[in-house]
Design a protein around this motif. Structure first.
Motif, PDB file in Angstrom:
ATOM      1  N   PHE A 143       0.800  -1.217   0.000  1.00  0.00           N
ATOM      2  CA  PHE A 143       0.000   0.000   0.000  1.00  0.00           C
ATOM      3  C   PHE A 143       0.840   1.278   0.000  1.00  0.00           C
ATOM      4  N   LEU A 144       2.126   1.173   0.273  1.00  0.00           N
ATOM      5  CA  LEU A 144       2.982   2.357   0.316  1.00  0.00           C
ATOM      6  C   LEU A 144       3.557   2.725  -1.042  1.00  0.00           C
ATOM      7  N   MET A 145       3.464   1.809  -2.019  1.00  0.00           N
ATOM      8  CA  MET A 145       4.092   2.027  -3.326  1.00  0.00           C
ATOM      9  C   MET A 145       3.069   1.798  -4.436  1.00  0.00           C
ATOM     10  N   PRO A 146       2.192   2.768  -4.686  1.00  0.00           N
ATOM     11  CA  PRO A 146       1.074   2.546  -5.623  1.00  0.00           C
ATOM     12  C   PRO A 146       1.507   2.225  -7.049  1.00  0.00           C
ATOM     13  N   LYS A 147       2.603   2.848  -7.522  1.00  0.00           N
ATOM     14  CA  LYS A 147       3.045   2.553  -8.890  1.00  0.00           C
ATOM     15  C   LYS A 147       3.563   1.124  -8.993  1.00  0.00           C
ATOM     16  N   LEU A 148       4.302   0.695  -7.986  1.00  0.00           N
ATOM     17  CA  LEU A 148       4.779  -0.682  -7.971  1.00  0.00           C
ATOM     18  C   LEU A 148       3.609  -1.645  -7.805  1.00  0.00           C
ATOM     19  N   ALA A 149       2.639  -1.290  -6.946  1.00  0.00           N
ATOM     20  CA  ALA A 149       1.474  -2.153  -6.733  1.00  0.00           C
ATOM     21  C   ALA A 149       0.738  -2.419  -8.036  1.00  0.00           C
ATOM     22  N   THR A 170       1.445  -7.394   2.681  1.00  0.00           N
ATOM     23  CA  THR A 170       0.915  -6.077   2.319  1.00  0.00           C
ATOM     24  C   THR A 170       1.330  -5.010   3.314  1.00  0.00           C
ATOM     25  N   ASN A 171       1.512  -5.384   4.582  1.00  0.00           N
ATOM     26  CA  ASN A 171       1.694  -4.441   5.684  1.00  0.00           C
ATOM     27  C   ASN A 171       0.457  -3.546   5.794  1.00  0.00           C
ATOM     28  N   ASP A 172       0.577  -2.475   6.554  1.00  0.00           N
ATOM     29  CA  ASP A 172      -0.580  -1.638   6.860  1.00  0.00           C
ATOM     30  C   ASP A 172      -1.018  -0.808   5.656  1.00  0.00           C
ATOM     31  N   ASP A 173      -2.306  -0.500   5.610  1.00  0.00           N
ATOM     32  CA  ASP A 173      -2.849   0.408   4.599  1.00  0.00           C
ATOM     33  C   ASP A 173      -3.185   1.734   5.278  1.00  0.00           C
ATOM     34  N   PRO A 174      -2.345   2.769   5.111  1.00  0.00           N
ATOM     35  CA  PRO A 174      -2.625   4.040   5.779  1.00  0.00           C
ATOM     36  C   PRO A 174      -3.963   4.656   5.393  1.00  0.00           C
ATOM     37  N   SER A 175      -4.469   4.318   4.202  1.00  0.00           N
ATOM     38  CA  SER A 175      -5.753   4.878   3.764  1.00  0.00           C
ATOM     39  C   SER A 175      -6.941   4.189   4.410  1.00  0.00           C
ATOM     40  N   ILE A 192       1.921 -17.236  -1.415  1.00  0.00           N
ATOM     41  CA  ILE A 192       1.873 -17.143   0.049  1.00  0.00           C
ATOM     42  C   ILE A 192       1.551 -15.698   0.437  1.00  0.00           C
ATOM     43  N   LEU A 193       0.475 -15.509   1.190  1.00  0.00           N
ATOM     44  CA  LEU A 193       0.126 -14.205   1.741  1.00  0.00           C
ATOM     45  C   LEU A 193       0.477 -14.217   3.223  1.00  0.00           C
ATOM     46  N   LEU A 194       1.162 -13.150   3.699  1.00  0.00           N
ATOM     47  CA  LEU A 194       1.757 -13.160   5.035  1.00  0.00           C
ATOM     48  C   LEU A 194       1.313 -11.952   5.868  1.00  0.00           C
ATOM     49  N   PRO A 195       0.025 -11.830   6.195  1.00  0.00           N
ATOM     50  CA  PRO A 195      -0.417 -10.704   7.033  1.00  0.00           C
ATOM     51  C   PRO A 195      -0.253 -11.011   8.513  1.00  0.00           C
ATOM     52  N   ASN A 196      -0.339  -9.956   9.355  1.00  0.00           N
ATOM     53  CA  ASN A 196      -0.534 -10.206  10.778  1.00  0.00           C
ATOM     54  C   ASN A 196      -2.033 -10.313  11.039  1.00  0.00           C
ATOM     55  N   ALA A 197      -2.400 -10.559  12.280  1.00  0.00           N
ATOM     56  CA  ALA A 197      -3.805 -10.827  12.589  1.00  0.00           C
ATOM     57  C   ALA A 197      -4.707  -9.641  12.245  1.00  0.00           C
ATOM     58  N   ARG A 198      -4.273  -8.434  12.596  1.00  0.00           N
ATOM     59  CA  ARG A 198      -5.084  -7.259  12.305  1.00  0.00           C
ATOM     60  C   ARG A 198      -5.237  -7.061  10.800  1.00  0.00           C
ATOM     61  N   GLU A 199      -4.146  -7.238  10.074  1.00  0.00           N
ATOM     62  CA  GLU A 199      -4.189  -7.092   8.626  1.00  0.00           C
ATOM     63  C   GLU A 199      -5.066  -8.161   7.982  1.00  0.00           C
TER      64      GLU A 199
END
Length: 318
Positions: A143-149, A170-175, A192-199
């Motif tokens: 979510f921090l690199m929209p062009k790369l995303a 993905t890490n956090d989505d500031p939006s 493989i998707l590797l989020p934490n519980a909140r994510e």
């Protein structure tokens, strides 16, 4: 034909300034608050994951974008010192290297990031020859690199076409937006998707359910979903079955980057041919052991250290 690299990491790299622990609310009004520790260290989810994987014995390349400045040179040197190849790390002639300040308080932290080159990082920063020359591609901080995303579906598909497996944290989505059709397109080519519980809960979306339910819903989109759950350990869901592992007992000094060290452990274990349940145990150990020192990379374990800790943990619960 053998690959040059076991792992290519695509993502963010920046200096982290870690201060804490703070025992009162952060004060404004030009108040000065004293904390026990301040550390300048390598940060960025992608960079910490790359260092953790190199520490575990993988041959690792890193690609992304930093500024042509002292902070960028610090990042490049720190990665190189930890055995990560930076030949494909782009130096931007205009934008500054990202910078993050982390304020810790107990087991929580506040994170302030000046994005710098993150917004300019794009798909053509990643050489196709490098995508063809690795066994696995890991992408971080979606979510921090929209062009790369926007370019990630094509990049991961190219890597897969050359026989590589893929993963995403993905890490956090500031939006606060989280799910989108664009992200679903990425997940369709992510192994493989590797989020934490909140994510994981945020990515799965409503209706609210258990963490296992959230993982199952995400697994239905294609990837093996591996969720980091702090002191409660971790779980993995492949769309049909669920695996869990306990956390190991450690006295954490600094939890910054623990999830990225977990990611490194899981990917290293999978590339070593370990089954999901065993990979989950080793990843949880890598995340826990990384908290023994300040900063995200100082206490990352070697492969032998991680395996020994898994064995010891199993004996304690037998």
């Amino acid at each position: 034909m053998p690959h040059t690299f076991d792992l290519l990491v695509i993502g963010d790299a920046n200096p982290d300034i870690v201060l804490g622990p703070l025992d009162a609310p952060l004060a404004f009004g030009q108040r000065e608050q004293l904390v026990d520790t301040g550390v300048l260290t390598l940060g960025g989810s992608g960079a910490i994951m790359a260092c953790g994987a190199a520490r575990l014995g993988l041959s690792v390349a890193f690609t992304g974008r930093v500024g042509d400045d002292d902070a960028g040179r610090f990042v490049r040197a720190a990665l190189t010192d930890r055995g990560v190849n930076t030949d494909a790390l782009v130096s931007d002639p205009e934008l500054s290297t990202p910078l993050t300040a982390v304020v810790t308080a107990g087991d929580d932290r506040a994170i302030l990031t000046a994005p710098g080159t993150l917004s300019a990082t794009r798909g053509d920063d990643i050489p196709e020859a490098l995508l063809a020359d690795c066994r696995h591609v890991h992408a971080a901080s979606y979510f921090l690199m929209p062009k790369l995303a926007a370019a990630l579906p094509g990049l991961l598909l190219t890597a897969r076409g050359h026989g590589a497996t893929t993963s995403l944290d993905t890490n956090d989505d500031p939006s606060g937006q989280w799910r989108s059709a664009a992200l679903d397109e990425v997940l369709a080519v992510t192994d493989i998707l590797l989020p934490n519980a909140r994510e994981a809960h945020a990515l799965a979306g409503p209706p609210a359910g258990s963490l296992a339910d959230a993982a199952a819903r995400l697994a239905a989109l294609g990837p093996l979903v591996v969720v980091k759950d702090g002191a409660d350990g971790a779980l993995a869901h492949d769309g049909g079955s669920l695996a869990r592992t306990r956390a190991i007992a450690v006295r954490p000094v600094d939890t910054v980057g623990a999830g990225d060290s977990f990611d490194a452990g899981f990917v290293a274990a999978v590339l070593a041919g370990l089954p999901t349940a065993r990979a989950l145990e080793l990843a949880a150990v890598c995340g826990a052991l990384s908290t023994r020192a300040h900063g995200g990379t100082a206490a990352q374990p070697t492969w032998d250290e991680a395996v020994a800790a898994v064995t010891h943990n199993g004996e304690n619960h037998s």
